[in-house]
Design a protein around this motif. Sequence first.
Motif, mmCIF file in Angstrom:
data_model
loop_
_atom_site.group_PDB
_atom_site.id
_atom_site.type_symbol
_atom_site.label_atom_id
_atom_site.label_comp_id
_atom_site.label_asym_id
_atom_site.label_seq_id
_atom_site.Cartn_x
_atom_site.Cartn_y
_atom_site.Cartn_z
ATOM 1 N N PHE A 104 0.821 -1.205 0.000
ATOM 2 C CA PHE A 104 0.000 0.000 0.000
ATOM 3 C C PHE A 104 0.860 1.262 0.000
ATOM 4 N N CYS A 105 0.372 2.257 -0.720
ATOM 5 C CA CYS A 105 0.963 3.591 -0.741
ATOM 6 C C CYS A 105 -0.194 4.556 -0.540
ATOM 7 N N LEU A 106 -0.337 5.084 0.674
ATOM 8 C CA LEU A 106 -1.514 5.840 1.046
ATOM 9 C C LEU A 106 -1.134 7.190 1.651
ATOM 10 N N GLY A 107 -2.029 8.151 1.528
ATOM 11 C CA GLY A 107 -1.845 9.436 2.188
ATOM 12 C C GLY A 107 -0.510 10.074 1.877
ATOM 13 N N GLY A 108 0.297 10.242 2.925
ATOM 14 C CA GLY A 108 1.613 10.840 2.755
ATOM 15 C C GLY A 108 2.511 10.081 1.806
ATOM 16 N N GLY A 109 2.263 8.791 1.647
ATOM 17 C CA GLY A 109 3.035 8.018 0.677
ATOM 18 C C GLY A 109 2.826 8.539 -0.732
ATOM 19 N N ILE A 110 1.600 8.992 -1.033
ATOM 20 C CA ILE A 110 1.311 9.575 -2.344
ATOM 21 C C ILE A 110 2.096 10.866 -2.536
ATOM 22 N N GLY A 111 2.254 11.633 -1.469
ATOM 23 C CA GLY A 111 3.036 12.854 -1.552
ATOM 24 C C GLY A 111 4.478 12.591 -1.929
ATOM 25 N N LEU A 112 5.057 11.532 -1.365
ATOM 26 C CA LEU A 112 6.435 11.167 -1.689
ATOM 27 C C LEU A 112 6.549 10.658 -3.119
ATOM 28 N N VAL A 113 5.658 9.756 -3.485
ATOM 29 C CA VAL A 113 5.719 9.133 -4.814
ATOM 30 C C VAL A 113 5.396 10.146 -5.914
ATOM 31 N N GLY A 114 4.380 10.982 -5.667
ATOM 32 C CA GLY A 114 3.992 11.958 -6.675
ATOM 33 C C GLY A 114 5.068 12.978 -6.978
ATOM 34 N N ARG A 145 -0.370 14.199 -10.209
ATOM 35 C CA ARG A 145 0.834 13.964 -10.991
ATOM 36 C C ARG A 145 0.920 12.497 -11.426
ATOM 37 N N LEU A 146 0.022 11.681 -10.889
ATOM 38 C CA LEU A 146 0.034 10.248 -11.189
ATOM 39 C C LEU A 146 -1.100 9.824 -12.119
ATOM 40 N N VAL A 147 -2.213 10.550 -12.076
ATOM 41 C CA VAL A 147 -3.375 10.177 -12.897
ATOM 42 C C VAL A 147 -3.989 11.432 -13.506
ATOM 43 N N PRO A 148 -4.807 11.280 -14.559
ATOM 44 C CA PRO A 148 -5.486 12.440 -15.147
ATOM 45 C C PRO A 148 -6.454 13.089 -14.162
ATOM 46 N N GLN A 149 -6.819 14.321 -14.445
ATOM 47 C CA GLN A 149 -7.593 15.161 -13.534
ATOM 48 C C GLN A 149 -8.910 14.530 -13.066
ATOM 49 N N HIS A 150 -9.727 14.021 -13.976
ATOM 50 C CA HIS A 150 -11.020 13.495 -13.552
ATOM 51 C C HIS A 150 -10.889 12.198 -12.768
ATOM 52 N N LEU A 151 -9.911 11.391 -13.119
ATOM 53 C CA LEU A 151 -9.670 10.181 -12.338
ATOM 54 C C LEU A 151 -9.160 10.553 -10.952
ATOM 55 N N MET A 152 -8.295 11.558 -10.867
ATOM 56 C CA MET A 152 -7.832 12.024 -9.567
ATOM 57 C C MET A 152 -9.008 12.415 -8.683
#
Length: 247
Positions: A104-114, A145-152
Motif C-alpha cells: 500500500f501507498c496511502l496518504g503521505g506516501g502519495i506525496g512522496l511518490v507523486g 501527478r500520477l493520474v489524469p484530472q477526472h480520475l484524480m
Amino acid sequence: MGITRNAAETSISVVTLDFPPVNALPAQAWHDLADTITEAGRDPATHVLVLRAEGRGFCAGVDLKELQADPDRAAIIGVNRGCAAAFGAVYDCPVPVVVAVQGFCLGGGIGLVGNADIVVAAEDASFGLPEVDRGALGAATHLARLVPQHLMRALYFTASRIDARALLHHGSVYRVVPRAELDEAALVVAREIAAKDPRVIRRAKEAINGIDPQPVHRSYRYEQGFTFELNLTGAADEARQAFLDRG
C-alpha cells in the motif's frame, strides 16, 4: 527501524523507511526524512537517490494515533509542516529520485511518490488517498501527478485505490515487477542514471523542475489550509477517532 541512509553502490544513495507495522510516520519522522533526503542530495558522491521501505507496505501516511493523543494541536502542525518538508525534499533533491513501492501507498506516501522522478512498483502495489475518510485534505497535488484530472477527483472523493498496472498504463509508473524483484528493479534504473555525468544530471533535474507547470509547494500548502479548518471544526477529530475505533 526508523529512517536510514546507505550507499548501496557507488554513487547511489538508498533511503529506507521502516516504521512497523504499516509505515505510518509520526511528525518528527517526516522532518527526519526531509533532512536525510536533503543531506543525500547535497552530497557530491550521490548521483541518484532510491527511496524504499521495509515491511508489507510502502507508507500508510501519518500516525493518526499521535494526532489523536495530542490535545493542543502541536502534532497536526508538526505533521503538516513535516509532510510539506519531506515532499518538498523529494521534489527539490538535486539528483533524480527513484521510488520503489510495494503493497500500500496511502496518504503521505502519495506525496512522496507523486514528487519523485521515477516510480518502480511491485505487482501488489496500490495507491490511494483515504484523506476524506480521515477528516483531512492534502496530496491531491501529488495524486494529480500520477493520474489524469477526472480520475484524480474520482479517487479523491471516493477514497478508493488504483493499482500499479493502471498507473503503468497512465505512464506514471515506469516498471511493474514481482515483489521479490522490486529493489533490484529500482537499482537497475538508478545505475543507468548514476553512470552518466553528474554535472549534466543535476542540471537536468533543475531544468525539468524549472519548467514544471504545477507549483507543487504552493499547491500542497493551499490544500493543508483546509486540513487546519477541519481540525478546528472538530470534523477531523471525529473522523480519525472513528477510524481508530474500527481497528
